[in-house]
Write an enzyme that holds these catalytic residues in place. Structure first.
Site, PDB file in Angstrom:
ATOM      1  N   SER A  98       0.836  -1.202   0.000  1.00  0.00           N
ATOM      2  CA  SER A  98       0.000   0.000   0.000  1.00  0.00           C
ATOM      3  C   SER A  98       0.872   1.253   0.000  1.00  0.00           C
ATOM      4  O   SER A  98       2.084   1.184   0.223  1.00  0.00           O
ATOM      5  CB  SER A  98      -0.875   0.022   1.255  1.00  0.00           C
ATOM      6  OG  SER A  98      -0.045   0.237   2.382  1.00  0.00           O
ATOM      7  N   LYS A  99       0.223   2.382  -0.199  1.00  0.00           N
ATOM      8  CA  LYS A  99       0.938   3.655  -0.186  1.00  0.00           C
ATOM      9  C   LYS A  99       1.574   3.865   1.182  1.00  0.00           C
ATOM     10  O   LYS A  99       2.682   4.364   1.302  1.00  0.00           O
ATOM     11  CB  LYS A  99      -0.025   4.795  -0.511  1.00  0.00           C
ATOM     12  CG  LYS A  99       0.610   6.157  -0.329  1.00  0.00           C
ATOM     13  CD  LYS A  99      -0.154   7.235  -1.020  1.00  0.00           C
ATOM     14  CE  LYS A  99       0.432   8.613  -0.906  1.00  0.00           C
ATOM     15  NZ  LYS A  99       1.169   8.966   0.273  1.00  0.00           N
ATOM     16  N   ARG A 100       0.845   3.424   2.217  1.00  0.00           N
ATOM     17  CA  ARG A 100       1.367   3.589   3.568  1.00  0.00           C
ATOM     18  C   ARG A 100       2.689   2.836   3.753  1.00  0.00           C
ATOM     19  O   ARG A 100       3.600   3.314   4.427  1.00  0.00           O
ATOM     20  CB  ARG A 100       0.325   3.121   4.590  1.00  0.00           C
ATOM     21  CG  ARG A 100       0.731   3.613   5.944  1.00  0.00           C
ATOM     22  CD  ARG A 100      -0.284   3.627   7.047  1.00  0.00           C
ATOM     23  NE  ARG A 100      -1.668   3.605   6.713  1.00  0.00           N
ATOM     24  CZ  ARG A 100      -2.540   2.847   7.389  1.00  0.00           C
ATOM     25  NH1 ARG A 100      -2.126   2.050   8.339  1.00  0.00           N
ATOM     26  NH2 ARG A 100      -3.812   2.895   7.093  1.00  0.00           N
TER      27      ARG A 100
END
Ligand code: GLU
Length: 493
Positions: A258-260
């Site tokens: 994910s972007k996180r």
């Protein structure tokens, strides 16, 4: 049948590298089979639409060298290629499906549906609008024709009529047979109350009308496959082939990248930057070829140990049998390593014209550009590394005093003076001549090289010393050696 594949992103923000990998496998499959690679923008969900994302997708594909044969930008015979421009087509086909008895209008209010959901939950069941209970709701199967006509003037949806107790069998080229009993499915909404089709409906209609021969997409769409098969069947259409690509997993632990994860680990998950704060692989200094090569390895191999491929190689080597079922773990260090290889492989001329390199070179005279890039390219993992790698050209890094302390008892001044003299005399083979001298004088080779390196660079790092000396030139090299002599003398007094 002609090979036609499509990449069908939704413009809901920047394209995740999982999407780029899906585009890549579609592109490669099309090239390998001498077919067409189509870009279709799935923008029917206005709530999730994000301005600028379609341009971003197009730019990302172009940066990677994956130019769509057909798409919103360059058109084609099967357009429009933006779903928001195909509304009339969906209207026509939903009517057709209703006529065929494969779908029906539903007029239930939100309240009625919430009540039904609540009751189901109270009984410990999850609510499903389908074969078992559709007769208890307000829809075109339960009310009379006139009432339907009236109800159509208000808000309504269209649902797929899924028959109970049937087995849906569908084949995925990577995963084999996928089987589901229709009792597990519900009467999915095909047309929403805003008059727009849902993803499932638009996707199937378009894949059929655009004569897509093979649907290649991420594994997250596998659960929708039986539903799609039912829509094809309801129309009486043949299904294309299907391939659901393995997920790209987080660097550690469970779940999708994910972007996180990128924010936490300091690595990009998008190909290009998205606004100022979110750099992409490009801004992090990746060559498009480096990123593409790495993405190709996420879930595919050519059956050998080889891990380096150009896009051209991939176009011929790609095969479905090389795609794995299990998730592919993202590893940024490996991505950098692949990019490093691509940098080394690229000829210096071409490397020097890369915009990030050209920008860093602006402060140097033009005749220095190629020699400088050549000097450090083997040390670069990303294009950005150039800045740090050539920083010593302007002035040495601060002297590494620890090394100087160790050299103290090894006659550094004698060594440096000898190097100075040898350079001054423009001795043809500097390296050989210094090494011979060191041997004759029983000077340890380490002390010679380290003193020389600290003089030119300031630290024990950097490319080949004699190449550095060459690039710096006689004058600068001599000044640096003299500077170090003075520095050591100062410390000794
Ligand atoms: N629009 C879907 C997405 O954003 C496409 C899925 C498909 O390829 O069928 O991923």
């Amino acid at each position: 049948m002609r090979t036609r594949v499509r990449f069908a992103p939704s413009p809901t923000g920047p394209l995740h590298i999982g999407g780029v990998r899906t585009a890549l496998f579609n592109y490669l499959y099309a090239r390998k089979e001498r077919g067409s690679f189509i870009l279709r923008v799935e923008d029917t969900d206005q709530n999730r639409y994000v301005d600028g994302s379609e341009d971003y997708i197009q730019e990302a594909l172009e940066w990677c060298g994956m130019h769509p044969d057909e798409g919103p930008k360059n058109g084609g015979e099967y357009g429009p290629y933006r779903q928001s421009e195909r509304k009339e087509i969906y209207d026509e086909y939903i009517k057709l499906l209703i006529e065929k008895g494969g779908a029906y209008y539903a007029f239930d209010s939100n309240d009625a549906l919430s009540d039904a959901r609540e009751t189901a939950e109270k009984n410990g069941e999850s609510f499903k609008y389908g074969a078992k209970n559709r007769m208890f709701f307000k829809n075109s199967l339960t009310i009379g024709k006139d009432e339907v006509e009236l109800a159509l003037k208000e808000e309504y949806v269209v649902r797929l009529k899924v028959e109970a107790g049937e087995t849906v069998n569908i084949y995925d080229e990577i995963r084999g047979i996928v089987q589901v009993n229709t009792n597990e499915l519900d009467d999915k909404i095909l047309m929403k109350s805003d008059g727009m089709p849902t993803y499932h409906f638009a996707n199937v209609v378009d894949d059929h009308l655009m004569e897509i021969s093979c649907v290649i997409r991420g594994e997250e769409w596998l659960p929708s496959l039986p539903l799609h098969k039912l829509i094809y069947d309801a129309f009486g259409w043949d299904t294309p082939k299907f391939m659901h690509l393995p997920l790209i997993l987080k660097p550690t632990g469970k779940g999708k990248l994910s972007k996180r994860d990128g924010d936490k680990g300091g690595f990009p998950v998008f190909p290009l930057n998205w606004g100022e704060d979110t750099p992409g692989f490009r801004e992090k200094g990746f060559l498009a070829e480096g990123m593409i090569n790495y993405l190709a390895l996420l879930g595919w191999n050519d059956g050998t140990e080889n891990e380096f491929f150009s896009l051209k190689d991939l176009e011929t080597k790609f095969s479905v049998t090389g795609i794995q079922k299990g998730g592919a773990r993202f590893d940024y260090e490996k991505a950098r390593w692949v990019n490093h290889h691509k940098i080394i492989e690229m000829n210096t001329e071409e490397l020097t014209t890369q915009s990030q390199i050209a920008k860093l070179m602006e402060d140097y005279p033009i005749e220095k550009h190629k020699p400088l890039v050549n000097l450090v390219k083997a040390r670069m993992y990303t294009l950005k590394d150039l800045e740090e790698e050539i920083a010593f050209i302007e002035k040495t890094y601060p002297y590494d005093e620890k090394v100087l302390n160790k050299l103290k008892d090894k006659n550094p001044i004698v060594i440096l003076n000898k190097i100075k003299k040898t350079i001054e005399k423009e001795t043809p083979n500097l390296k050989e001549s210094l090494m011979n001298w060191a041997k004759e004088e029983s000077i340890p080779m380490g002390a010679l090289m380290q003193s020389f390196r600290i003089a030119l660079v300031g630290q024990l790092r950097g490319p080949d010393l004699f190449e550095i000396c060459n690039v710096l030139g006689k004058e600068v090299s001599l000044i640096r050696i003299e500077n170090l002599i003075q520095h050591i003398n100062l410390k000794l007094t």
